[in-house]
Design a protein around this motif. Structure first.
Motif, PDB file in Angstrom:
ATOM      1  N   LEU A   5      -2.985  11.052   5.776  1.00  0.00           N
ATOM      2  CA  LEU A   5      -2.022  11.779   6.985  1.00  0.00           C
ATOM      3  C   LEU A   5      -1.715  10.642   7.995  1.00  0.00           C
ATOM      4  O   LEU A   5      -0.311  10.432   8.055  1.00  0.00           O
ATOM      5  CB  LEU A   5      -2.792  12.755   7.756  1.00  0.00           C
ATOM      6  N   ILE A   6      -2.561   9.597   8.104  1.00  0.00           N
ATOM      7  CA  ILE A   6      -2.045   8.406   9.057  1.00  0.00           C
ATOM      8  C   ILE A   6      -1.194   7.467   8.288  1.00  0.00           C
ATOM      9  O   ILE A   6      -0.197   7.112   8.701  1.00  0.00           O
ATOM     10  CB  ILE A   6      -3.395   7.591   9.291  1.00  0.00           C
ATOM     11  N   SER A   7      -1.305   7.347   6.910  1.00  0.00           N
ATOM     12  CA  SER A   7      -0.532   6.348   6.245  1.00  0.00           C
ATOM     13  C   SER A   7       0.869   7.138   6.013  1.00  0.00           C
ATOM     14  O   SER A   7       1.924   6.608   5.978  1.00  0.00           O
ATOM     15  CB  SER A   7      -1.138   6.048   4.656  1.00  0.00           C
ATOM     16  N   GLU A  41      -4.727  -0.257  10.398  1.00  0.00           N
ATOM     17  CA  GLU A  41      -6.216  -0.565  10.575  1.00  0.00           C
ATOM     18  C   GLU A  41      -7.318   0.655  10.689  1.00  0.00           C
ATOM     19  O   GLU A  41      -8.047   0.698   9.937  1.00  0.00           O
ATOM     20  CB  GLU A  41      -6.600  -1.361  11.539  1.00  0.00           C
ATOM     21  N   ARG A  42      -6.640   1.720  11.419  1.00  0.00           N
ATOM     22  CA  ARG A  42      -7.215   2.946  11.527  1.00  0.00           C
ATOM     23  C   ARG A  42      -7.187   3.714  10.118  1.00  0.00           C
ATOM     24  O   ARG A  42      -8.274   4.329   9.706  1.00  0.00           O
ATOM     25  CB  ARG A  42      -6.669   4.005  12.491  1.00  0.00           C
ATOM     26  N   ALA A  43      -6.146   3.705   9.448  1.00  0.00           N
ATOM     27  CA  ALA A  43      -5.994   4.211   8.000  1.00  0.00           C
ATOM     28  C   ALA A  43      -7.146   3.570   7.212  1.00  0.00           C
ATOM     29  O   ALA A  43      -7.770   4.302   6.224  1.00  0.00           O
ATOM     30  CB  ALA A  43      -4.587   4.276   7.524  1.00  0.00           C
ATOM     31  N   GLU A  63       4.566   3.669   5.318  1.00  0.00           N
ATOM     32  CA  GLU A  63       4.510   2.553   4.647  1.00  0.00           C
ATOM     33  C   GLU A  63       3.901   2.501   3.166  1.00  0.00           C
ATOM     34  O   GLU A  63       2.761   2.920   2.861  1.00  0.00           O
ATOM     35  CB  GLU A  63       3.398   1.442   5.586  1.00  0.00           C
ATOM     36  N   LYS A  64       4.771   2.430   2.198  1.00  0.00           N
ATOM     37  CA  LYS A  64       4.550   2.646   0.869  1.00  0.00           C
ATOM     38  C   LYS A  64       3.228   1.763   0.211  1.00  0.00           C
ATOM     39  O   LYS A  64       2.523   2.285  -0.593  1.00  0.00           O
ATOM     40  CB  LYS A  64       5.647   2.359   0.128  1.00  0.00           C
ATOM     41  N   GLU A  65       3.280   0.577   0.613  1.00  0.00           N
ATOM     42  CA  GLU A  65       2.085  -0.133   0.276  1.00  0.00           C
ATOM     43  C   GLU A  65       0.693   0.286   0.472  1.00  0.00           C
ATOM     44  O   GLU A  65      -0.206   0.447  -0.114  1.00  0.00           O
ATOM     45  CB  GLU A  65       2.175  -1.668   0.581  1.00  0.00           C
ATOM     46  N   LEU A  66       0.699   0.723   1.755  1.00  0.00           N
ATOM     47  CA  LEU A  66      -0.462   1.366   2.663  1.00  0.00           C
ATOM     48  C   LEU A  66      -0.886   2.536   1.854  1.00  0.00           C
ATOM     49  O   LEU A  66      -2.023   2.892   1.708  1.00  0.00           O
ATOM     50  CB  LEU A  66      -0.329   1.469   4.019  1.00  0.00           C
TER      51      LEU A  66
END
Length: 435
Positions: A318-320, A302-304, A325-328
């Motif tokens: 950087l968060i992702s 959610e933060r990303a 998480e590849k989809e994110l």
């Protein structure tokens, strides 16, 4: 060229792969041609047969096809060329279980190993004796560097051998078990006593009494009693149906081959095709390992999303990446402008670059934004090169995981280059024709 051996006429047929025309019919063997192999450098076709001989065919000679005869004295089942641009070493597997290496220039055997125990299989259900202590390899293959030899046969095991560079010896390294499926015949060395009668006969081999009775019934009236129609309309007795249902698949390795780079090998068995890869194992292991050391309370999907919608692309990326998480990551990257790619890639920590490259190998398989993704790959590779130059002793950047990611990325890029090249050539031809 494509070549195939005949079991009836004992001849070798050679076709042109481009035209599909039959080019040559090579004769010389006096029994079934069991295996063929092309030498990738010298253009020599090697053939072996049940007549106990090897023949070498020079298909590109100016004076016509010439053959060299090498007698073995025993049935030859499989052969494989050692990949080399200097030596002409040929590995041969024979019916007595021997595995030998030949120098085809001098027509002399360099070394030999008794592989009967290595290739031995399990006991068959209809066998009256114990499991055989000897076997043979019906398929073999060399690795790209010529150091390893792979062999398989009528056994659940596949054997790896190390071959000395000068051909002075062959040594067994490891035996791999392809299956533990006990429903296949020949997997177990010892059969369970509960499946045997007091006389040592397998219960599966005992004919069904009802089937015997139905077969013995007279059928003079022509009514077809005791018989049923098969799938193709043929008439089958009940005994035939029972025997067909009782028939078990015999464990066997039909073919073994090394993959490009020799980091993958495959085997065609009674259960299908099995592929083994060190790179795939490492990639799977790395994907399943979750490292929480770089995470915090604010490192969430959610933060990303919030940072990405607020145009704070650096924080979102950087968060992702920390979440892995590849989809994110794909969603975050699609919102980043192309002019910011070079700046953002430089901010990625060096320990994340290797995983980032493996991510691009995954994304490029189904991506439609080829140019956009290639910009990311280009800048990521430049940053990886700079990091390796500045930190030559970094184990992460020089690990096998990095090499696997680079190879996977190279394969995907070559596929895209070939596909786009065909499209561009087709468009160029259409425009030339229209203009």
């Amino acid at each position: 060229l494509v070549a195939a051996g005949c079991q009836d006429s004992f001849e070798i047929m050679v076709w042109s792969l481009q035209t599909g025309n039959l080019l040559e019919v090579l004769s010389g063997h006096s029994s079934v041609v069991s295996s063929l192999a092309f030498h990738e450098t010298f253009g020599i076709l090697a053939s072996c047969s049940w007549d106990g001989s090897i023949r070498l065919w020079n298909l590109y000679s100016h004076g016509g096809n010439t053959s060299i005869h090498i007698p073995l004295g025993k049935q030859a089942l499989a052969l494989a060329w050692k990949h080399s641009s200097k030596e002409k070493f040929l590995a041969v597997s024979c019916s007595d279980g021997t595995l030998s290496l030949w120098d085809t220039d001098s027509e002399e055997m360099l070394c030999s190993v008794d592989a009967r125990r290595d290739a031995s299989g399990g006991r068959l259900s209809d066998s009256r004796t114990v499991a055989p202590t000897g076997g043979f390899f019906s398929t073999i293959d060399f690795s790209d560097d010529g150091k390893f030899l792979l062999g398989g046969g009528e056994s659940p095991m596949v054997c790896f051998y190390y071959v000395h560079d000068d051909g002075s010896g062959i040594r067994l390294l490891k035996r791999y078990s392809l299956t533990h499926n006990e429903s296949l015949d020949g997997v177990l060395k010892k059969l369970s006593n509960k499946m045997l009668t007091e006389g040592g006969v397998a219960l599966d081999a005992i004919e069904d009494a009802d089937a015997q009775m139905d077969e013995a019934l007279p059928n003079a009236s022509g009514s077809g009693k005791g018989r049923i129609s098969g799938a193709n309309g043929q008439v089958m007795t009940i005994k035939d149906v029972v025997d067909k249902r009782k028939k078990k698949l015999v464990v066997r390795t039909h073919c073994v081959r090394f993959g490009p780079g020799s980091r993958m090998w495959g085997a065609v068995t009674a259960e299908g095709i099995s592929l083994y890869s060190k790179d795939a194992f490492q990639a799977q292991s790395n994907d399943q390992v979750f490292d929480p050391t770089n995470l915090g309370m604010d490192i969430t999907p959610e933060r990303a999303e919030q940072c990405s919608l607020a145009n704070d692309h650096l924080s979102a990326l950087l968060i992702s990446l920390r979440l892995q998480e590849k989809e994110l990551i794909s969603q975050i990257i699609d919102r980043i402008p192309a002019e910011q790619i070079q700046t953002l890639v430089k901010t990625i920590p060096s320990e994340m670059l290797v995983w980032f490259l493996s991510f691009w190998a995954w994304r490029l398989k189904t991506s439609v934004h080829i140019e956009f993704d290639m910009l990311w790959c280009k800048n990521s590779l430049l940053c990886l090169a700079d990091a390796k130059r500045l930190h030559p002793s970094n184990t992460t950047l020089n690990s096998e995981r990095c090499s696997s990611a680079l190879r996977a990325l190279l394969v995907i890029m070559e596929d895209h280059a070939e596909r786009l090249g065909k499209v561009c050539n087709q468009n160029t031809n259409i425009l030339t024709f229209l203009c």
